[in-house]
Design a protein around this motif. Structure first.
Motif, PDB file in Angstrom:
ATOM      1  N   ASN A 207       0.799  -1.219   0.000  1.00  0.00           N
ATOM      2  CA  ASN A 207       0.000   0.000   0.000  1.00  0.00           C
ATOM      3  C   ASN A 207       0.838   1.279   0.000  1.00  0.00           C
ATOM      4  O   ASN A 207       0.306   2.367  -0.229  1.00  0.00           O
ATOM      5  CB  ASN A 207      -0.941   0.014   1.202  1.00  0.00           C
ATOM      6  N   ALA A 208       2.126   1.173   0.278  1.00  0.00           N
ATOM      7  CA  ALA A 208       2.986   2.351   0.263  1.00  0.00           C
ATOM      8  C   ALA A 208       3.359   2.707  -1.167  1.00  0.00           C
ATOM      9  O   ALA A 208       3.488   1.841  -2.029  1.00  0.00           O
ATOM     10  CB  ALA A 208       4.239   2.092   1.085  1.00  0.00           C
ATOM     11  N   LYS A 209       3.550   3.997  -1.419  1.00  0.00           N
ATOM     12  CA  LYS A 209       4.075   4.429  -2.707  1.00  0.00           C
ATOM     13  C   LYS A 209       5.592   4.355  -2.660  1.00  0.00           C
ATOM     14  O   LYS A 209       6.209   4.754  -1.665  1.00  0.00           O
ATOM     15  CB  LYS A 209       3.608   5.851  -3.024  1.00  0.00           C
ATOM     16  N   LEU A 210       6.178   3.837  -3.724  1.00  0.00           N
ATOM     17  CA  LEU A 210       7.597   3.494  -3.738  1.00  0.00           C
ATOM     18  C   LEU A 210       8.357   4.428  -4.675  1.00  0.00           C
ATOM     19  O   LEU A 210       7.979   4.594  -5.837  1.00  0.00           O
ATOM     20  CB  LEU A 210       7.766   2.041  -4.174  1.00  0.00           C
ATOM     21  N   CYS A 211       9.448   5.012  -4.160  1.00  0.00           N
ATOM     22  CA  CYS A 211      10.136   6.086  -4.863  1.00  0.00           C
ATOM     23  C   CYS A 211      11.627   5.813  -5.006  1.00  0.00           C
ATOM     24  O   CYS A 211      12.240   5.143  -4.169  1.00  0.00           O
ATOM     25  CB  CYS A 211       9.974   7.405  -4.102  1.00  0.00           C
ATOM     26  N   ILE A 212      12.188   6.386  -6.066  1.00  0.00           N
ATOM     27  CA  ILE A 212      13.635   6.513  -6.192  1.00  0.00           C
ATOM     28  C   ILE A 212      13.949   7.984  -5.951  1.00  0.00           C
ATOM     29  O   ILE A 212      13.216   8.868  -6.390  1.00  0.00           O
ATOM     30  CB  ILE A 212      14.149   6.026  -7.556  1.00  0.00           C
ATOM     31  N   ASN A 213      15.039   8.258  -5.223  1.00  0.00           N
ATOM     32  CA  ASN A 213      15.312   9.603  -4.731  1.00  0.00           C
ATOM     33  C   ASN A 213      16.758   9.965  -5.040  1.00  0.00           C
ATOM     34  O   ASN A 213      17.659   9.138  -4.878  1.00  0.00           O
ATOM     35  CB  ASN A 213      15.070   9.611  -3.215  1.00  0.00           C
ATOM     36  N   ASP A 214      16.994  11.214  -5.502  1.00  0.00           N
ATOM     37  CA  ASP A 214      18.372  11.614  -5.786  1.00  0.00           C
ATOM     38  C   ASP A 214      18.491  13.127  -5.781  1.00  0.00           C
ATOM     39  O   ASP A 214      17.490  13.849  -5.803  1.00  0.00           O
ATOM     40  CB  ASP A 214      18.843  11.047  -7.132  1.00  0.00           C
ATOM     41  N   ILE A 241       7.154   0.954  -9.306  1.00  0.00           N
ATOM     42  CA  ILE A 241       7.725   2.238  -8.917  1.00  0.00           C
ATOM     43  C   ILE A 241       6.650   3.294  -9.103  1.00  0.00           C
ATOM     44  O   ILE A 241       6.007   3.360 -10.141  1.00  0.00           O
ATOM     45  CB  ILE A 241       9.006   2.565  -9.706  1.00  0.00           C
ATOM     46  N   ASP A 242       6.455   4.116  -8.075  1.00  0.00           N
ATOM     47  CA  ASP A 242       5.351   5.063  -8.075  1.00  0.00           C
ATOM     48  C   ASP A 242       5.781   6.520  -8.169  1.00  0.00           C
ATOM     49  O   ASP A 242       4.975   7.366  -8.554  1.00  0.00           O
ATOM     50  CB  ASP A 242       4.522   4.900  -6.789  1.00  0.00           C
ATOM     51  N   CYS A 243       7.016   6.819  -7.776  1.00  0.00           N
ATOM     52  CA  CYS A 243       7.373   8.230  -7.759  1.00  0.00           C
ATOM     53  C   CYS A 243       8.877   8.429  -7.837  1.00  0.00           C
ATOM     54  O   CYS A 243       9.663   7.507  -7.589  1.00  0.00           O
ATOM     55  CB  CYS A 243       6.807   8.939  -6.534  1.00  0.00           C
ATOM     56  N   VAL A 244       9.246   9.664  -8.188  1.00  0.00           N
ATOM     57  CA  VAL A 244      10.634  10.094  -8.235  1.00  0.00           C
ATOM     58  C   VAL A 244      10.794  11.279  -7.293  1.00  0.00           C
ATOM     59  O   VAL A 244      10.005  12.237  -7.357  1.00  0.00           O
ATOM     60  CB  VAL A 244      11.046  10.503  -9.666  1.00  0.00           C
TER      61      VAL A 244
END
Length: 358
Positions: A207-214, A241-244
């Motif tokens: 249920n969590a939104k999953l992100c890559i972060n930089d 993958i849901d977000c950046v």
């Protein structure tokens, strides 16, 4: 529409109705003496209210050691609708030795957020930095490290399942030229470790939104191109993958002119963009001109998010200049936050409110 947004809409509509009745009444009873009245109420009295009126969230990184400070905790609880763990959910904090987990700091953050009707942003599951030595220098083979990584994600994301809205699943995986950072995960597991990490996180908390972060991906450049190509590839593979996250550690007067364009190209892939770690530092000492430029820069950054429907929110990396990480990492620079060292609002605060359209 969230309850907060609905409430704001009702208040705005009521205000318009009252104003209209006042005009009508003055035409009907001009001879009646003017009655004193209360001063107008400021509709956007907090960052949280301004963000919610735009349909977005506004967050801050929380320093666990400062939650007992009443001034700090009052600002954190009233001004923000999202809170990010500054350090207490990182690998070295939650699994300092193999198989030994400590969730106390993260649990405090979750309790704080739930008490204040805030979402929690989990930071971070897989990162090359702030790793305990048993991971960074453990000499694991590929199969062993894969098991270590997947077990860590399962335990941590699983522990907080249902309580974290977003996870930074993989953090800072790229070099400035758009190639992969040669972390222990990259060198041991190869390019596929990112997709594997996202799949593990999705299994642990679907249920969590999953992100890559930089960082340094706010403008269109070699690094953001590398992230863009990765995200496109992951989506083609069916990776969840849901977000950046655009970290947005910026310098006064140097906001990329193509920030909004870059947000738009990522959202056109079908993922959200979030500005995850905003601070805008300056060469010290600060002065009125620098603080005014900083106000304009905060407004520009937040307005770029507000202008794009797929940009879900903005988080500042810390509350006050006294608690900022910047001076320790960039000697001679600082004053990067919306509050000063005495927890007084700076012009930057007004820039954020304006950026949300208030």
């Amino acid at each position: 529409m969230s309850p907060h947004v609905r409430k704001a809409a009702v208040v705005a509509a009521a205000g318009t109705l009252v104003a209209g009745l006042a005009i009508y009444g003055s035409a009907q009873a001009q001879e009646e003496p003017v009655q004193p009245h209360d001063p107008p109420v400021t509709q956007q009295s907090t960052l949280r209210a301004a963000a919610e009126a735009s349909g977005r969230f506004v967050g801050t990184a929380i320093n666990d050691g400062l939650l007992s400070d009443p001034t700090y905790s009052s600002i954190a609880s009233s001004e923000f609708s999202s809170v990010t763990a500054e350090n207490v959910m990182k690998w070295e904090a939650v699994q300092p030795s193999q198989g030994s987990f400590d969730f106390s700091g993260g649990d405090r953050l979750v309790d704080f957020a739930q008490a204040n009707d805030q979402q929690v942003w989990g930071h971070t599951l897989v990162w090359h930095s702030q790793l305990p030595g048993w991971v960074s220098g453990g000499g694991f083979g590929a199969d062993e490290l894969r098991g270590v990584m997947n077990d860590h994600i399962a335990e941590v994301a699983g522990h907080f399942a249902g309580e974290v809205a977003y996870w930074d699943v993989v953090n800072e995986a790229f070099n400035e030229d758009g190639t992969r950072r040669q972390s222990v995960f990259q060198t041991t597991l190869g390019d596929g470790y990112i997709a594997e990490a996202f799949r593990a996180a999705d299994a642990a908390d679907p249920n969590a939104k999953l992100c890559i972060n930089d960082y340094n991906i706010e403008g269109v450049n070699a690094k953001s191109d590398g992230v863009y190509e990765l995200v496109s590839s992951l989506l083609d593979q069916g990776v969840p993958i849901d977000c950046v996250g655009f970290q947005s550690h910026l310098i006064v007067g140097q906001v990329p002119g193509d920030l909004q364009q870059n947000i738009e190209r990522f959202t056109e892939l079908g993922v959200e963009v979030v500005l995850t770690e905003i601070d805008i530092r300056m060469t010290m000492p600060s002065d009125a001109a620098k603080l005014e430029q900083q106000r304009q820069d905060y407004e520009t950054v937040v307005a770029a998010c507000t202008a794009v429907p797929g940009c879900a929110g903005a988080t500042v990396w810390g509350i006050s200049d006294r608690d900022s990480w910047v001076p320790d990492v960039f000697p001679g620079e600082g004053a990067a936050c919306p509050w000063d060292e005495n927890y007084q609002r700076k012009p930057a605060y007004d820039g954020i409110v304006a950026g949300f359209g208030s």
